[in-house]
Design an enzyme around this catalytic site. Structure first.
Site, PDB file in Angstrom:
ATOM      1  N   SER A 119       0.820  -1.208   0.000  1.00 19.31           N
ATOM      2  CA  SER A 119       0.000   0.000   0.000  1.00 19.31           C
ATOM      3  C   SER A 119       0.857   1.264   0.000  1.00 19.31           C
ATOM      4  O   SER A 119       1.906   1.313   0.648  1.00 19.31           O
ATOM      5  CB  SER A 119      -0.905   0.015   1.238  1.00 19.31           C
ATOM      6  OG  SER A 119      -1.556   1.251   1.394  1.00 19.31           O
ATOM      7  N   GLU A 121       0.141   3.693   1.625  1.00 17.58           N
ATOM      8  CA  GLU A 121       0.112   4.191   3.000  1.00 17.58           C
ATOM      9  C   GLU A 121       1.458   3.976   3.695  1.00 17.58           C
ATOM     10  O   GLU A 121       1.754   4.646   4.679  1.00 17.58           O
ATOM     11  CB  GLU A 121      -1.003   3.506   3.791  1.00 17.58           C
ATOM     12  CG  GLU A 121      -2.406   3.948   3.415  1.00 17.58           C
ATOM     13  CD  GLU A 121      -2.711   5.385   3.817  1.00 17.58           C
ATOM     14  OE1 GLU A 121      -2.078   5.882   4.769  1.00 17.58           O
ATOM     15  OE2 GLU A 121      -3.585   5.997   3.183  1.00 17.58           O
ATOM     16  N   TYR A 143      -2.085   0.274  10.346  1.00 16.61           N
ATOM     17  CA  TYR A 143      -2.314  -0.331   9.039  1.00 16.61           C
ATOM     18  C   TYR A 143      -1.044  -0.247   8.191  1.00 16.61           C
ATOM     19  O   TYR A 143      -0.586  -1.247   7.622  1.00 16.61           O
ATOM     20  CB  TYR A 143      -3.470   0.378   8.341  1.00 16.61           C
ATOM     21  CG  TYR A 143      -3.687  -0.055   6.908  1.00 16.61           C
ATOM     22  CD1 TYR A 143      -4.555  -1.094   6.600  1.00 16.61           C
ATOM     23  CD2 TYR A 143      -3.028   0.574   5.854  1.00 16.61           C
ATOM     24  CE1 TYR A 143      -4.757  -1.499   5.286  1.00 16.61           C
ATOM     25  CE2 TYR A 143      -3.214   0.180   4.539  1.00 16.61           C
ATOM     26  CZ  TYR A 143      -4.079  -0.855   4.258  1.00 16.61           C
ATOM     27  OH  TYR A 143      -4.270  -1.249   2.962  1.00 16.61           O
TER      28      TYR A 143
END
Length: 320
Positions: A119, A121, A143
């Site tokens: 990801s 992120e 996460y």
């Protein structure tokens, strides 16, 4: 015909990936967490099996039984507000479970090719823009930290055990199958309901928040190209273009002849503080090595999502 094992098959990406694989005649086996039942199947000829995501030996035995040639891991707690919910469970599913998958491959059949959905992120507050495979990671949530653990574990197994393991650093990607908790789907559904006279406003947080939004079927195609290549590696998968939530609203409402400014209102409860630098990807490596590039532009994605929401609402009304 290849046999492909796939986690996250009930989600947006998993369903598109399964669809693409079945269209080419491959055998697709959906790997569910033990005790879970698959959502309404979009494809009737998918097989399902279970694993508790906790025991390496059980997965190794399953791999020997199913005998997949490819293994895609798309299972994860989703982003958005969920990035901070239940950090222990996030760490287990998004991080440690990936180490178990890779160890099971080593124990059962090291020739299985593995693809991990990483990801953007992981970049957190990026040190540079656009980001590519060499940009330092600076995770800011449980996460992102769990995804980074999985990403680093893929690289470790590739180096230590010579496993064909890849990570796709995926930026935001949307479609009509996007979950209802995501802002793009909220907007598309609101347009459909406002158009039908069922709602009179849409409340959103920061309209100037920017994202690099692509199309989910394009992105899962990139995963397939990664496992089809001669060498395992990691790739950024992104459009390289930033768009704001305001732009998404403008295109979505104008698609049905409405002005978003008449319907979209601010909502401080949905306002997420985001002081990061631009999170936008540079997919030059994927274009150069894999020959991948996005085929669906931002405007088309918005229109597809709005049209699907309108059709879904009409279908529900006709059944009521």
């Amino acid at each position: 015909m290849a046999t492909v094992l796939l986690t996250g098959i009930s989600g947006q990406d998993g369903s598109y990936l399964a669809e693409q694989l079945r269209a080419e005649g491959h055998r697709v086996v959906g790997l569910l967490r033990a005790g879970r039942t698959p959502r309404a199947a979009r494809l009737p000829d998918i097989e399902y099996t279970e694993w508790d995501f906790a025991h390496v030996d059980a997965l190794a035995q399953l791999l020997r039984s199913v005998r997949p040639t490819e293994f895609y891991n798309l299972a994860a707690f989703s982003t958005g507000a969920g990035m901070y919910d239940d950090p222990v469970a996030i760490g287990e599913l998004n991080g440690i479970a990936v180490a178990r998958m890779l160890q099971a491959i080593v124990d059962a059949d090291a020739s299985i090719r593995f693809c991990q959905a990483s990801s953007s992120e992981m970049f957190g507050d990026p040190a540079a823009a656009p980001q590519d495979e060499s940009t330092p990671f600076r995770p800011r949530s449980p996460y992102a930290a769990a995804k980074l653990f999985a990403h680093a574990t893929v690289q470790a197994f590739r180096t230590r055990h010579d496993v064909f393991a890849c990570s796709a650093i995926l930026y935001n990607h949307e479609s009509p199958r996007r979950g209802q908790a995501f802002v793009t789907r909220k907007i598309a559904d609101a347009v459909a309901r406002i158009r039908a006279g069922l709602d009179h406003e849409l409340r959103l947080g920061n309209l100037d928040a920017q994202r690099d939004w692509g199309y989910a079927p394009d992105y899962v195609h990139a995963l397939r190209l990664m496992l089809a290549h001669d060498h395992a590696d990691d790739y950024v998968v992104a459009t390289g273009q930033l768009h704001t939530v305001r732009e998404f609203c403008d295109l979505a409402f104008s698609h049905v002849g409405l002005d978003y400014r008449d319907w979209v209102k601010g909502n401080t409860t949905d306002l997420r503080e985001d002081r990061r630098g631009p999170v936008v990807g540079n997919a030059a490596k994927a274009r150069r090595v894999l020959g991948w590039q996005p085929s669906t532009d931002f405007g088309a994605i918005v229109r597809l999502m709005v049209d699907a929401s309108i059709a879904s609402l009409a279908s529900r009304d006709s059944m009521s």
